[in-house]
Motif scaffolding. Sequence first.
Motif, PDB file in Angstrom:
ATOM      1  N   LEU A  76      52.543  59.771  93.872  1.00 32.44           N
ATOM      2  CA  LEU A  76      52.526  58.587  94.176  1.00 32.44           C
ATOM      3  C   LEU A  76      53.079  57.811  92.373  1.00 32.44           C
ATOM      4  CD1 LEU A  76      51.918  56.439  96.057  1.00 32.44           C
ATOM      5  CD2 LEU A  76      49.664  56.372  95.333  1.00 32.44           C
ATOM      6  N   ALA A 100      57.158  55.131  89.376  1.00 30.51           N
ATOM      7  CA  ALA A 100      57.049  55.269  88.044  1.00 30.51           C
ATOM      8  C   ALA A 100      56.086  54.278  87.306  1.00 30.51           C
ATOM      9  CB  ALA A 100      58.486  54.056  87.946  1.00 30.51           C
ATOM     10  N   LEU A 101      54.655  54.779  87.805  1.00 29.48           N
ATOM     11  CA  LEU A 101      53.404  53.815  86.659  1.00 29.48           C
ATOM     12  C   LEU A 101      53.012  54.098  86.057  1.00 29.48           C
ATOM     13  CD1 LEU A 101      51.423  54.025  90.125  1.00 29.48           C
ATOM     14  CD2 LEU A 101      53.085  52.014  89.845  1.00 29.48           C
ATOM     15  N   SER A 102      52.734  53.720  85.149  1.00 29.84           N
ATOM     16  CA  SER A 102      52.413  54.023  83.433  1.00 29.84           C
ATOM     17  C   SER A 102      51.027  54.823  83.396  1.00 29.84           C
ATOM     18  CB  SER A 102      52.285  52.653  82.825  1.00 29.84           C
ATOM     19  OG  SER A 102      51.501  52.243  83.377  1.00 29.84           O
ATOM     20  N   ASP A 103      50.703  54.915  82.814  1.00 26.97           N
ATOM     21  CA  ASP A 103      49.491  55.508  81.956  1.00 26.97           C
ATOM     22  C   ASP A 103      47.791  55.750  82.372  1.00 26.97           C
ATOM     23  OD1 ASP A 103      50.645  58.537  82.279  1.00 26.97           O
ATOM     24  OD2 ASP A 103      50.784  58.570  79.995  1.00 26.97           O
ATOM     25  N   TYR A 104      48.376  54.225  82.670  1.00 26.15           N
ATOM     26  CA  TYR A 104      47.010  52.966  82.797  1.00 26.15           C
ATOM     27  C   TYR A 104      46.976  52.407  84.102  1.00 26.15           C
ATOM     28  CZ  TYR A 104      44.861  48.530  82.280  1.00 26.15           C
ATOM     29  OH  TYR A 104      43.683  47.163  82.215  1.00 26.15           O
ATOM     30  N   VAL A 105      47.913  53.162  85.038  1.00 26.33           N
ATOM     31  CA  VAL A 105      47.766  52.969  86.196  1.00 26.33           C
ATOM     32  C   VAL A 105      47.219  54.244  86.783  1.00 26.33           C
ATOM     33  CG1 VAL A 105      48.282  52.578  88.973  1.00 26.33           C
ATOM     34  CG2 VAL A 105      49.658  51.011  86.538  1.00 26.33           C
ATOM     35  N   LEU A 112      47.316  63.291  79.659  1.00 22.06           N
ATOM     36  CA  LEU A 112      45.834  62.920  79.658  1.00 22.06           C
ATOM     37  C   LEU A 112      44.318  62.550  80.072  1.00 22.06           C
ATOM     38  CD1 LEU A 112      45.509  59.946  77.665  1.00 22.06           C
ATOM     39  CD2 LEU A 112      46.147  58.544  79.560  1.00 22.06           C
ATOM     40  N   GLU A 128      43.186  65.299  77.907  1.00 20.15           N
ATOM     41  CA  GLU A 128      42.778  65.096  76.139  1.00 20.15           C
ATOM     42  C   GLU A 128      41.789  64.539  76.162  1.00 20.15           C
ATOM     43  OE1 GLU A 128      45.128  62.688  73.483  1.00 20.15           O
ATOM     44  OE2 GLU A 128      46.166  63.153  74.754  1.00 20.15           O
ATOM     45  N   GLU A 176      37.512  64.752  74.947  1.00 19.00           N
ATOM     46  CA  GLU A 176      37.454  63.848  74.495  1.00 19.00           C
ATOM     47  C   GLU A 176      35.789  63.323  75.454  1.00 19.00           C
ATOM     48  OE1 GLU A 176      39.776  60.184  74.377  1.00 19.00           O
ATOM     49  OE2 GLU A 176      40.571  61.178  73.314  1.00 19.00           O
ATOM     50  N   LEU A 235      35.292  52.038  83.906  1.00 22.45           N
ATOM     51  CA  LEU A 235      36.113  50.964  85.245  1.00 22.45           C
ATOM     52  C   LEU A 235      35.832  49.572  84.254  1.00 22.45           C
ATOM     53  CD1 LEU A 235      37.362  50.825  87.907  1.00 22.45           C
ATOM     54  CD2 LEU A 235      35.076  49.444  87.990  1.00 22.45           C
ATOM     55  N   GLN A 264      36.762  49.503  81.112  1.00 21.14           N
ATOM     56  CA  GLN A 264      38.158  49.545  80.440  1.00 21.14           C
ATOM     57  C   GLN A 264      39.430  50.131  81.449  1.00 21.14           C
ATOM     58  OE1 GLN A 264      36.016  52.833  77.635  1.00 21.14           O
ATOM     59  NE2 GLN A 264      34.839  51.275  76.493  1.00 21.14           N
ATOM     60  N   SER A 265      39.056  50.028  82.258  1.00 19.59           N
ATOM     61  CA  SER A 265      40.984  50.006  83.090  1.00 19.59           C
ATOM     62  C   SER A 265      40.834  51.644  82.896  1.00 19.59           C
ATOM     63  CB  SER A 265      41.551  49.493  82.950  1.00 19.59           C
ATOM     64  OG  SER A 265      40.832  47.847  83.573  1.00 19.59           O
ATOM     65  N   ASP A 266      39.743  52.421  82.518  1.00 16.95           N
ATOM     66  CA  ASP A 266      39.876  53.846  82.268  1.00 16.95           C
ATOM     67  C   ASP A 266      39.537  54.535  83.217  1.00 16.95           C
ATOM     68  OD1 ASP A 266      40.600  56.197  81.061  1.00 16.95           O
ATOM     69  OD2 ASP A 266      39.630  55.797  79.050  1.00 16.95           O
ATOM     70  N   ASN A 312      43.095  44.420  89.314  1.00 21.81           N
ATOM     71  CA  ASN A 312      43.593  44.721  88.262  1.00 21.81           C
ATOM     72  C   ASN A 312      45.193  44.284  88.216  1.00 21.81           C
ATOM     73  OD1 ASN A 312      44.757  45.594  85.961  1.00 21.81           O
ATOM     74  ND2 ASN A 312      43.143  46.930  85.165  1.00 21.81           N
ATOM     75  N   ASN A 335      47.925  47.041  86.867  1.00 21.06           N
ATOM     76  CA  ASN A 335      47.775  47.572  88.106  1.00 21.06           C
ATOM     77  C   ASN A 335      48.672  46.844  89.412  1.00 21.06           C
ATOM     78  OD1 ASN A 335      46.075  49.273  87.046  1.00 21.06           O
ATOM     79  ND2 ASN A 335      44.742  49.513  88.776  1.00 21.06           N
ATOM     80  N   GLU A 353      52.471  46.696  88.475  1.00 20.25           N
ATOM     81  CA  GLU A 353      52.845  48.189  88.704  1.00 20.25           C
ATOM     82  C   GLU A 353      53.258  48.215  90.215  1.00 20.25           C
ATOM     83  OE1 GLU A 353      52.680  51.180  86.314  1.00 20.25           O
ATOM     84  OE2 GLU A 353      52.125  49.518  84.558  1.00 20.25           O
ATOM     85  N   ARG A 412      45.551  47.992  76.349  1.00 20.84           N
ATOM     86  CA  ARG A 412      44.856  49.299  76.357  1.00 20.84           C
ATOM     87  C   ARG A 412      46.291  49.749  77.198  1.00 20.84           C
ATOM     88  NH1 ARG A 412      39.397  47.687  77.564  1.00 20.84           N
ATOM     89  NH2 ARG A 412      37.869  48.626  75.660  1.00 20.84           N
ATOM     90  N   LYS A 454      48.883  52.970  77.015  1.00 25.10           N
ATOM     91  CA  LYS A 454      49.097  54.150  77.948  1.00 25.10           C
ATOM     92  C   LYS A 454      50.809  54.088  79.058  1.00 25.10           C
ATOM     93  CE  LYS A 454      44.716  54.986  79.046  1.00 25.10           C
ATOM     94  NZ  LYS A 454      43.358  55.011  79.264  1.00 25.10           N
ATOM     95  N   GLY A 455      51.542  53.638  78.011  1.00 20.15           N
ATOM     96  CA  GLY A 455      52.962  52.824  78.338  1.00 20.15           C
ATOM     97  C   GLY A 455      53.292  51.689  79.450  1.00 20.15           C
ATOM     98  N   ALA A 456      52.245  51.348  79.951  1.00 16.59           N
ATOM     99  CA  ALA A 456      52.259  49.896  80.629  1.00 16.59           C
ATOM    100  C   ALA A 456      54.376  48.556  79.917  1.00 16.59           C
ATOM    101  CB  ALA A 456      51.054  49.279  81.352  1.00 16.59           C
ATOM    102  N   ARG A 457      55.309  48.807  80.846  1.00 15.61           N
ATOM    103  CA  ARG A 457      56.010  47.854  80.721  1.00 15.61           C
ATOM    104  C   ARG A 457      55.625  46.780  80.700  1.00 15.61           C
ATOM    105  NH1 ARG A 457      56.883  52.335  82.787  1.00 15.61           N
ATOM    106  NH2 ARG A 457      56.946  51.787  84.945  1.00 15.61           N
ATOM    107  N   GLY A 469      30.802  48.987  76.507  1.00 12.94           N
ATOM    108  CA  GLY A 469      32.183  49.196  77.336  1.00 12.94           C
ATOM    109  C   GLY A 469      33.315  47.707  78.200  1.00 12.94           C
TER     110      GLY A 469
END
Lengths: 258, 333
Positions: free
Chosen positions: A27, A32-37, A43, A46, A50, A213, A215-217, B77, B80, B83, B99, B103-106, B146
């Motif tokens: 998906l 073309a979703l970013s690593d944030y989504v 990642l 990584e 951590e 959650l 931190q939306s991580d 969010n 999200n 995107e 953040r 992480k590359g969000a545009r 957090g």
Amino acid sequence: MLVRRFVRRIAQFLIVYGIGLAGLLGLKYVLALSDYVVPDISLILETAKEVIADYIPAVFSTLSVTILGQVISIILAFSVGIAGRKSSWLGSFIRVTAYNIQAYPIVALAPIIFILLGDGFISRLLIASMICYFPLLLSVLGVMAAPVRDIEHFYRATGRMTWQLEVKIRAFENLSKLTTVISGSATLAMAGTIVAEFVAANAGIGYSIRTALYQSDLAKIFVALFLIGIIISVYQGLLETVGTWIIQKTSTEASSHE
Amino acid sequence: MNKKYALFTYILLFLPYSFLCLLIVTHSAQAKEHEIRYRLKWLFNTSVAGDIYANKAGYFAAQGLQVNIKEGSPEKNAINELELGRAEFGVASADQVIRALDKGARLVVLAQIFQVNPMQWIYRDDQPEIKTLNDLQGKTIGITFGGNDETIMRTLLTKAGIKEKEVKLSGVRFDFMPFFRRQVEVWPVYRNSQGVILQDKLTKEGEAVRFFNPAEFGVNFVANSIITSEEMLKEQPQVVEKFLTALLQGWEAAMNQENETKVLAAVKALDKNTDARIMQKQLASTRGLVLAEAEAKKIGAIDMPAWQQTEAIMLQAGQIKRAVQVEKYLQVR
């Protein structure tokens, strides 16, 4: 045999986890979703490096509450189930109460528990036990309320029937069902503990998920889900093994008596 | 036979995921024609009075826009949603934006509604006043582990040279009991929402309160901002301009005391659970946070140094891995 069972369980979990992750990554690249989504594999790895040192103790903390909560639930479910097996007013009352209380969503009850008991160990234990307890109770009630007519009739006719014997007969006849329900309830106890930690605790993997959650991580959440999956697979495998061992042992004993 | 069985199993396993993916893709594309979807950060309440009023008073309509304002939550969010194509505009806090950029969000920031961050701490009047950061020493301080209040508080403590063992950090939740019972002395609140409610409750009990505002101690952590995607800004700049114009006009009108009755009625229509008296106080508090330094700035003005400080704080706290140079993503008007 034991090792093979665990390996099979973990492998099954890895397949399911892998399919889920692959679906999300698919998906991610299609849309073309970013690593944030949706974080990519690098990642996630990584992030795992951590947080693993914090998450492993957290997941074991959750597991310890899960086990304790499940033990309490089993004891309670059997006590109440045995007491409520009769088609008496009390038995019916216990069954109706169990059904009604189960209808309340635990996320609605959790804040009340939190207000009363604070955000510590007891709240986690109570919520874990509550989520695990009711399905167990209903299964135990189902087993204990169903007479094994042929066998019970013999003991009743000969005047040797006691309540302990009645319980033993019904449990023995439904041993496979009971062990399956108990091992299955481990998932419920784990889910209960995680909900409790999410809503009302300062420890455990559910609490770590909540923090992630905020931190939306999502990468942290993937790591947490992976650890939860592994630990619950091993724990359930262990319970199934114990269940199989109990069934085999009782069958052997029964054959030797014959 | 085994091969057939295995194939059947794989199909069974993949089917739900394929179905889910299909649902997500089709759902993302679903939107009424010409409808603009605007995802808030939280539920409808007085802190989003301007957003609600822009719609209710017809500012969006005047620009030819039909806007569907949607409530938010930690799970819903706005970034999200942008995107995934489920919203065209949204509200996100500065830490979320930074953040996401890491992480590359545009995405781009169009406006900053709150000139003063509503995230503050409440404490009782009978406690010694926090005049300097050193006054925090020895106190039991509530933080949401957090959450961005944790970052703000840790920055304040570092700034004051206070070690973690010199204060007691206590995790907080939705329940205010630890503060009421004085187990936690300094409690994090959104000044214009929970802050008003707590102040009101304690006033009824004969207790006065004070607020501890990090900005007064040099920590300007930016709060909510209006965002859109880079794609939207590039492909539909006129829609973006119209949306922003209408939204800021809505906020300006909502913060005008003359419109108070109409604004409260608009908010009340969506937030039925909050008492009207509390809502009025919340609106007054919101006004103070949005209009602060209004003489020098317009509503929605982006405070560039504050954004840069927010990024620096997050970088120092290890919340982002690299400097994102947030200023490149701020659409300063």
